[in-house]
Design a protein around this motif. Structure first.
Motif, PDB file in Angstrom:
ATOM      1  N   ASP A  75       6.536  -4.215   3.930  1.00 51.36           N
ATOM      2  CA  ASP A  75       6.512  -4.823   5.259  1.00 51.36           C
ATOM      3  C   ASP A  75       7.826  -5.573   5.480  1.00 51.36           C
ATOM      4  O   ASP A  75       8.133  -6.536   4.763  1.00 51.36           O
ATOM      5  CB  ASP A  75       5.337  -5.791   5.359  1.00 51.36           C
ATOM      6  CG  ASP A  75       5.181  -6.365   6.765  1.00 51.36           C
ATOM      7  OD1 ASP A  75       6.051  -6.075   7.619  1.00 51.36           O
ATOM      8  OD2 ASP A  75       4.206  -7.099   6.999  1.00 51.36           O
ATOM      9  N   PRO A  76       8.652  -5.156   6.456  1.00 51.32           N
ATOM     10  CA  PRO A  76       9.947  -5.822   6.653  1.00 51.32           C
ATOM     11  C   PRO A  76       9.822  -7.271   7.095  1.00 51.32           C
ATOM     12  O   PRO A  76      10.768  -8.047   6.962  1.00 51.32           O
ATOM     13  CB  PRO A  76      10.623  -4.962   7.736  1.00 51.32           C
ATOM     14  CG  PRO A  76       9.493  -4.309   8.454  1.00 51.32           C
ATOM     15  CD  PRO A  76       8.421  -4.080   7.425  1.00 51.32           C
ATOM     16  N   LEU A  77       8.652  -7.657   7.620  1.00 52.32           N
ATOM     17  CA  LEU A  77       8.446  -9.028   8.075  1.00 52.32           C
ATOM     18  C   LEU A  77       7.989  -9.953   6.952  1.00 52.32           C
ATOM     19  O   LEU A  77       7.963 -11.170   7.124  1.00 52.32           O
ATOM     20  CB  LEU A  77       7.413  -9.054   9.222  1.00 52.32           C
ATOM     21  CG  LEU A  77       7.775  -8.218  10.468  1.00 52.32           C
ATOM     22  CD1 LEU A  77       6.662  -8.302  11.494  1.00 52.32           C
ATOM     23  CD2 LEU A  77       9.096  -8.681  11.052  1.00 52.32           C
ATOM     24  N   ASP A  78       7.641  -9.353   5.830  1.00 52.95           N
ATOM     25  CA  ASP A  78       7.169 -10.146   4.684  1.00 52.95           C
ATOM     26  C   ASP A  78       8.109  -9.914   3.511  1.00 52.95           C
ATOM     27  O   ASP A  78       8.101  -8.864   2.880  1.00 52.95           O
ATOM     28  CB  ASP A  78       5.737  -9.735   4.320  1.00 52.95           C
ATOM     29  CG  ASP A  78       5.151 -10.613   3.220  1.00 52.95           C
ATOM     30  OD1 ASP A  78       5.859 -11.532   2.752  1.00 52.95           O
ATOM     31  OD2 ASP A  78       4.002 -10.363   2.814  1.00 52.95           O
ATOM     32  N   ARG A  79       8.926 -10.898   3.195  1.00 55.67           N
ATOM     33  CA  ARG A  79       9.890 -10.760   2.116  1.00 55.67           C
ATOM     34  C   ARG A  79       9.235 -10.646   0.748  1.00 55.67           C
ATOM     35  O   ARG A  79       9.827 -10.117  -0.191  1.00 55.67           O
ATOM     36  CB  ARG A  79      10.854 -11.955   2.114  1.00 55.67           C
ATOM     37  CG  ARG A  79      11.761 -12.021   3.341  1.00 55.67           C
ATOM     38  CD  ARG A  79      12.745 -13.170   3.218  1.00 55.67           C
ATOM     39  NE  ARG A  79      13.678 -13.203   4.348  1.00 55.67           N
ATOM     40  CZ  ARG A  79      14.644 -14.100   4.476  1.00 55.67           C
ATOM     41  NH1 ARG A  79      14.802 -15.038   3.544  1.00 55.67           N
ATOM     42  NH2 ARG A  79      15.442 -14.067   5.528  1.00 55.67           N
ATOM     43  N   LEU A  80       8.033 -11.166   0.631  1.00 55.94           N
ATOM     44  CA  LEU A  80       7.346 -11.146  -0.658  1.00 55.94           C
ATOM     45  C   LEU A  80       6.513  -9.888  -0.850  1.00 55.94           C
ATOM     46  O   LEU A  80       5.956  -9.683  -1.935  1.00 55.94           O
ATOM     47  CB  LEU A  80       6.446 -12.382  -0.800  1.00 55.94           C
ATOM     48  CG  LEU A  80       7.171 -13.734  -0.746  1.00 55.94           C
ATOM     49  CD1 LEU A  80       6.167 -14.878  -0.870  1.00 55.94           C
ATOM     50  CD2 LEU A  80       8.224 -13.828  -1.840  1.00 55.94           C
ATOM     51  N   SER A  81       6.430  -9.070   0.184  1.00 59.17           N
ATOM     52  CA  SER A  81       5.621  -7.860   0.057  1.00 59.17           C
ATOM     53  C   SER A  81       6.318  -6.847  -0.844  1.00 59.17           C
ATOM     54  O   SER A  81       7.546  -6.828  -0.952  1.00 59.17           O
ATOM     55  CB  SER A  81       5.367  -7.237   1.433  1.00 59.17           C
ATOM     56  OG  SER A  81       6.579  -6.762   1.981  1.00 59.17           O
ATOM     57  N   ARG A  82       5.551  -6.002  -1.472  1.00 62.74           N
ATOM     58  CA  ARG A  82       6.086  -4.981  -2.353  1.00 62.74           C
ATOM     59  C   ARG A  82       5.218  -3.733  -2.251  1.00 62.74           C
ATOM     60  O   ARG A  82       4.039  -3.809  -1.896  1.00 62.74           O
ATOM     61  CB  ARG A  82       6.119  -5.460  -3.804  1.00 62.74           C
ATOM     62  CG  ARG A  82       4.741  -5.717  -4.379  1.00 62.74           C
ATOM     63  CD  ARG A  82       4.802  -6.239  -5.803  1.00 62.74           C
ATOM     64  NE  ARG A  82       3.456  -6.415  -6.341  1.00 62.74           N
ATOM     65  CZ  ARG A  82       3.195  -6.935  -7.540  1.00 62.74           C
ATOM     66  NH1 ARG A  82       4.193  -7.322  -8.315  1.00 62.74           N
ATOM     67  NH2 ARG A  82       1.948  -7.061  -7.957  1.00 62.74           N
ATOM     68  N   VAL A  83       5.810  -2.621  -2.548  1.00 63.57           N
ATOM     69  CA  VAL A  83       5.050  -1.370  -2.569  1.00 63.57           C
ATOM     70  C   VAL A  83       4.396  -1.246  -3.938  1.00 63.57           C
ATOM     71  O   VAL A  83       5.080  -1.221  -4.967  1.00 63.57           O
ATOM     72  CB  VAL A  83       5.965  -0.168  -2.298  1.00 63.57           C
ATOM     73  CG1 VAL A  83       5.180   1.129  -2.454  1.00 63.57           C
ATOM     74  CG2 VAL A  83       6.560  -0.258  -0.898  1.00 63.57           C
ATOM     75  N   GLU A  84       3.091  -1.179  -3.938  1.00 63.55           N
ATOM     76  CA  GLU A  84       2.368  -1.070  -5.201  1.00 63.55           C
ATOM     77  C   GLU A  84       2.321   0.394  -5.642  1.00 63.55           C
ATOM     78  O   GLU A  84       2.616   1.306  -4.879  1.00 63.55           O
ATOM     79  CB  GLU A  84       0.965  -1.656  -5.046  1.00 63.55           C
ATOM     80  CG  GLU A  84       0.985  -3.153  -4.724  1.00 63.55           C
ATOM     81  CD  GLU A  84      -0.412  -3.683  -4.485  1.00 63.55           C
ATOM     82  OE1 GLU A  84      -1.157  -3.030  -3.721  1.00 63.55           O
ATOM     83  OE2 GLU A  84      -0.759  -4.736  -5.040  1.00 63.55           O
ATOM     84  N   TYR A  85       1.918   0.588  -6.879  1.00 66.54           N
ATOM     85  CA  TYR A  85       1.932   1.921  -7.478  1.00 66.54           C
ATOM     86  C   TYR A  85       0.576   2.601  -7.317  1.00 66.54           C
ATOM     87  O   TYR A  85      -0.475   1.951  -7.251  1.00 66.54           O
ATOM     88  CB  TYR A  85       2.267   1.821  -8.963  1.00 66.54           C
ATOM     89  CG  TYR A  85       3.646   1.262  -9.234  1.00 66.54           C
ATOM     90  CD1 TYR A  85       4.776   2.068  -9.165  1.00 66.54           C
ATOM     91  CD2 TYR A  85       3.815  -0.088  -9.553  1.00 66.54           C
ATOM     92  CE1 TYR A  85       6.041   1.558  -9.413  1.00 66.54           C
ATOM     93  CE2 TYR A  85       5.080  -0.604  -9.802  1.00 66.54           C
ATOM     94  CZ  TYR A  85       6.185   0.216  -9.731  1.00 66.54           C
ATOM     95  OH  TYR A  85       7.429  -0.297  -9.968  1.00 66.54           O
ATOM     96  N   VAL A  86       0.626   3.906  -7.288  1.00 62.10           N
ATOM     97  CA  VAL A  86      -0.607   4.691  -7.396  1.00 62.10           C
ATOM     98  C   VAL A  86      -1.108   4.613  -8.838  1.00 62.10           C
ATOM     99  O   VAL A  86      -2.297   4.469  -9.103  1.00 62.10           O
ATOM    100  CB  VAL A  86      -0.351   6.156  -6.988  1.00 62.10           C
ATOM    101  CG1 VAL A  86      -1.593   7.013  -7.245  1.00 62.10           C
ATOM    102  CG2 VAL A  86       0.063   6.233  -5.531  1.00 62.10           C
TER     103      VAL A  86
END
Length: 233
Positions: A75-86
């Motif tokens: 999420d570009p609006l959330d600096r702490l967001s990350r893409v989690e793994y499958v």
């Protein structure tokens, strides 16, 4: 001033061509990650295997293996967001804390086959929400090909089968199945393209060296006039 020789320009250019050929040509025996060029098609509720392995055979039990969906972005609006793994395999075990909630307890690797280079991912009870591209990646693999992408298509119109699992076997170099034959053709194409590129570079280098040589002669016409004057008796 002595006449300049074209060889003084050709030598460094040929050196550059040879170095480029070694960089472009594939390294024989290099371990690469191989996925599937064809999409994996399944019906909702099926258990599927996304094929991915290393060739030649290579033990990956001590390496990190990441399965993710490359089309998902933070999420570009959330600096702490990350893409989690499958699915994330690290330190010889699964790491569920960094896993997408929708895949919790639905994915697994073939632990016993990882010593043979099999990093295929099994997904249980797939749904249409699982559609998309999946990326298998080994970040610390010493190779120029560390990742591969496999597409999963879950279609409700596809006849549901009892299971769509197919155990992935380590390819035999002597095997003449269509899969290995296709890989052999790809290797031949790579070699042919590399040779054609080297020949093209060689032709360009020869033209370029001749061009520089003639331009140099035009800049120093007195060399020719000096050579044409008769020697004093």
């Amino acid at each position: 001033m002595s006449r300049l020789s074209s060889s003084s320009y050709t030598f460094p250019l040929w050196t550059l061509i040879l170095c480029s050929a070694f960089l472009i040509a594939p390294v024989q025996g290099e371990v690469v990650v191989i996925g599937s060029n064809l999409p994996i098609i399944a019906a909702p509720g099926d258990d599927v295997i996304l094929p991915c392995h290393l060739a030649p055979t290579f033990d990956v039990q001590g390496l990190t293996v990441e399965w993710s969906k490359p089309d998902l972005k933070p999420d570009p609006l959330d600096r702490l967001s990350r893409v989690e793994y499958v699915h994330l395999y690290r330190d010889r075990k699964e790491v569920p804390d960094m896993k997408m909630a929708s895949y919790f307890r639905r994915t697994e690797l073939f632990m016993d086959d990882m010593k043979h280079g099999n990093i295929s991912l099994k997904i249980l009870n797939v749904s249409e929400e699982d559609n998309g591209r999946y990326r298998c990646f080994i970040p610390k693999l010493r190779s120029r090909v560390k990742a591969a992408v496999v597409e999963l298509v879950v279609d409700s119109n596809f006849a549901k089968t009892s299971t769509t699992e197919t155990q992935l076997q380590t390819p035999d170099p002597q095997d003449t199945t269509p899969t290995n034959a296709a890989r052999s053709r790809v290797a031949v194409v790579i070699v042919v393209v590399t040779l054609l590129l080297v020949l093209a570079l060689a032709g360009f280098a020869a033209y370029f060296s001749r061009h520089i040589f003639h331009q140099t002669l035009k800049k120093h016409p007195e060399d020719d006039e000096t050579e044409k004057q008769p020697l004093p008796v």
